[in-house]
Motif scaffolding. Structure first.
Motif, PDB file in Angstrom:
ATOM      1  N   ASP A 199       0.811  -1.227   0.000  1.00 35.71           N
ATOM      2  CA  ASP A 199       0.000   0.000   0.000  1.00 35.71           C
ATOM      3  C   ASP A 199       0.836   1.265   0.000  1.00 35.71           C
ATOM      4  O   ASP A 199       0.434   2.271  -0.566  1.00 35.71           O
ATOM      5  N   LYS A 200       2.001   1.230   0.657  1.00 36.50           N
ATOM      6  CA  LYS A 200       2.761   2.460   0.835  1.00 36.50           C
ATOM      7  C   LYS A 200       3.888   2.614  -0.172  1.00 36.50           C
ATOM      8  O   LYS A 200       4.649   3.580  -0.115  1.00 36.50           O
ATOM      9  N   LEU A 201       3.997   1.665  -1.112  1.00 37.81           N
ATOM     10  CA  LEU A 201       5.092   1.762  -2.070  1.00 37.81           C
ATOM     11  C   LEU A 201       4.945   2.970  -2.974  1.00 37.81           C
ATOM     12  O   LEU A 201       5.911   3.422  -3.590  1.00 37.81           O
ATOM     13  N   GLY A 202       3.727   3.491  -3.067  1.00 40.29           N
ATOM     14  CA  GLY A 202       3.559   4.697  -3.852  1.00 40.29           C
ATOM     15  C   GLY A 202       4.186   5.912  -3.195  1.00 40.29           C
ATOM     16  O   GLY A 202       4.427   6.922  -3.851  1.00 40.29           O
ATOM     17  N   ASP A 203       4.463   5.820  -1.882  1.00 39.76           N
ATOM     18  CA  ASP A 203       4.997   6.961  -1.136  1.00 39.76           C
ATOM     19  C   ASP A 203       6.454   6.772  -0.724  1.00 39.76           C
ATOM     20  O   ASP A 203       7.046   7.672  -0.129  1.00 39.76           O
TER      21      ASP A 203
END
Lengths: 107, 118
Positions: A25-29
Motif C-alpha cells: 500500500d505504501k510503495l507509492g509513497d
C-alpha cells in the motif's frame, strides 16, 4: 499491518527478461530496496532507492516503481542469477519490512 | 573494506537466551551515518528483521519480537550484540548482522546458524 507481497516463484529461460513484482500500500509513497540471496550466502543489495544500482551490480538488474508496485527486472537473465530475491521498504522510515521473497529459477 | 562477523552459540536450549555478537572491522559503529541491524532467516522461510540500533544507541525492535529482544553496542570493541530470551524452536534460523546506510542494508555478515534444541 503493512505488508509487501511478492510472487513465491518466477521462472525464466536463459537470455530472457525476468520481472519480479513487490506490492504494498505504501510503495507509492516510498522507495523499494532489492536483495539477492544465493544458497548458502548472505543477501546482497542490488537495488536501492527504487532504481539505483550499487557499484559492482551488473546493468542487467534494474528497478522501477508504478503506483503501489515495485518491480525488479533482470534483462538477459543468466544461470548465475538463479537465487531468492527480496524486496524491502520502510514504514515511516523507522520500521523496515521485507517481502516474502521470490525464488527465481532459470530453466 | 567494511567487514561484519557474527559470533556466539550455535546451539541454545529451549527457554534459554540466545546471545550473538557482531564485530565490525574497517569502520566505526559510532559513525553518525549508520545504524546496525540484526536480521534472521528461518529454514525454508524468508528474511525477518529483528531490530536495529542507531549510532546514538537508540533501539528499534520488530513488534513481533520486542518483548524478548535486546540490542546493545560496545563502542570500545566496535561490536553490537543481540539477546533473544525465552527461545523456542521457531527461533532456529541463520542470524545476520548488517549495516544500515541511507536506509539500505549495504554490508552483511556471513551469518551464523543458531539451532534451538534440547
Amino acid at each position: 499491518s503493512y505488508e509487501l507481497t511478492q510472487p513465491p516463484s518466477v521462472s525464466v529461460s536463459p537470455g530472457q527478461t525476468a520481472s519480479i513484482t513487490c506490492s504494498g500500500d505504501k510503495l507509492g509513497d516510498t522507495y523499494a530496496w532489492w536483495y539477492q540471496q544465493k544458497p548458502g550466502q548472505s543477501p546482497v543489495l542490488i537495488i536501492y532507492h527504487g532504481t539505483k544500482r550499487p557499484s559492482g551490480i551488473p546493468e542487467r538488474f534494474s528497478g522501477s516503481n508504478s503506483g503501489d508496485t515495485a518491480t525488479l527486472t533482470i534483462s538477459g537473465t543468466q544461470a548465475m542469477d538463479e537465487a531468492d530475491y527480496y524486496c524491502q521498504a520502510w514504514d515511516s522510515s523507522t520500521f523496515p519490512l521485507f517481502g516474502g521473497g521470490t525464488k527465481l529459477t532459470v530453466l | 573494506q567494511l567487514q561484519l562477523q557474527e559470533s556466539g552459540s550455535g546451539l541454545v536450549k529451549p527457554s534459554q537466551t540466545l546471545s550473538l555478537t557482531c564485530t565490525v572491522s574497517g569502520g566505526s559503529i559510532s559513525s553518525g551515518a549508520y545504524s546496525w541491524i540484526w536480521i534472521r532467516r528461518p529454514p525454508g522461510k524468508g528474511l525477518e528483521w529483528i531490530g536495529y540500533i542507531r549510532h546514538i544507541g537508540s533501539t528499534y525492535y520488530n513488534p513481533s519480537l520486542e518483548s524478548r529482544v535486546t540490542i546493545s553496542m560496545d563502542r570500545s570493541k566496535n561490536q553490537f550484540s543481540l539477546k533473544l530470551n525465552s527461545v523456542t524452536a521457531a527461533d532456529t534460523a541463520v542470524y545476520y548482522c548488517a549495516r544500515v546506510a541511507s536506509l539500505a542494508f549495504d554490508y552483511w555478515g556471513q551469518g551464523i546458524l543458531v539451532t534451538v534444541s534440547s
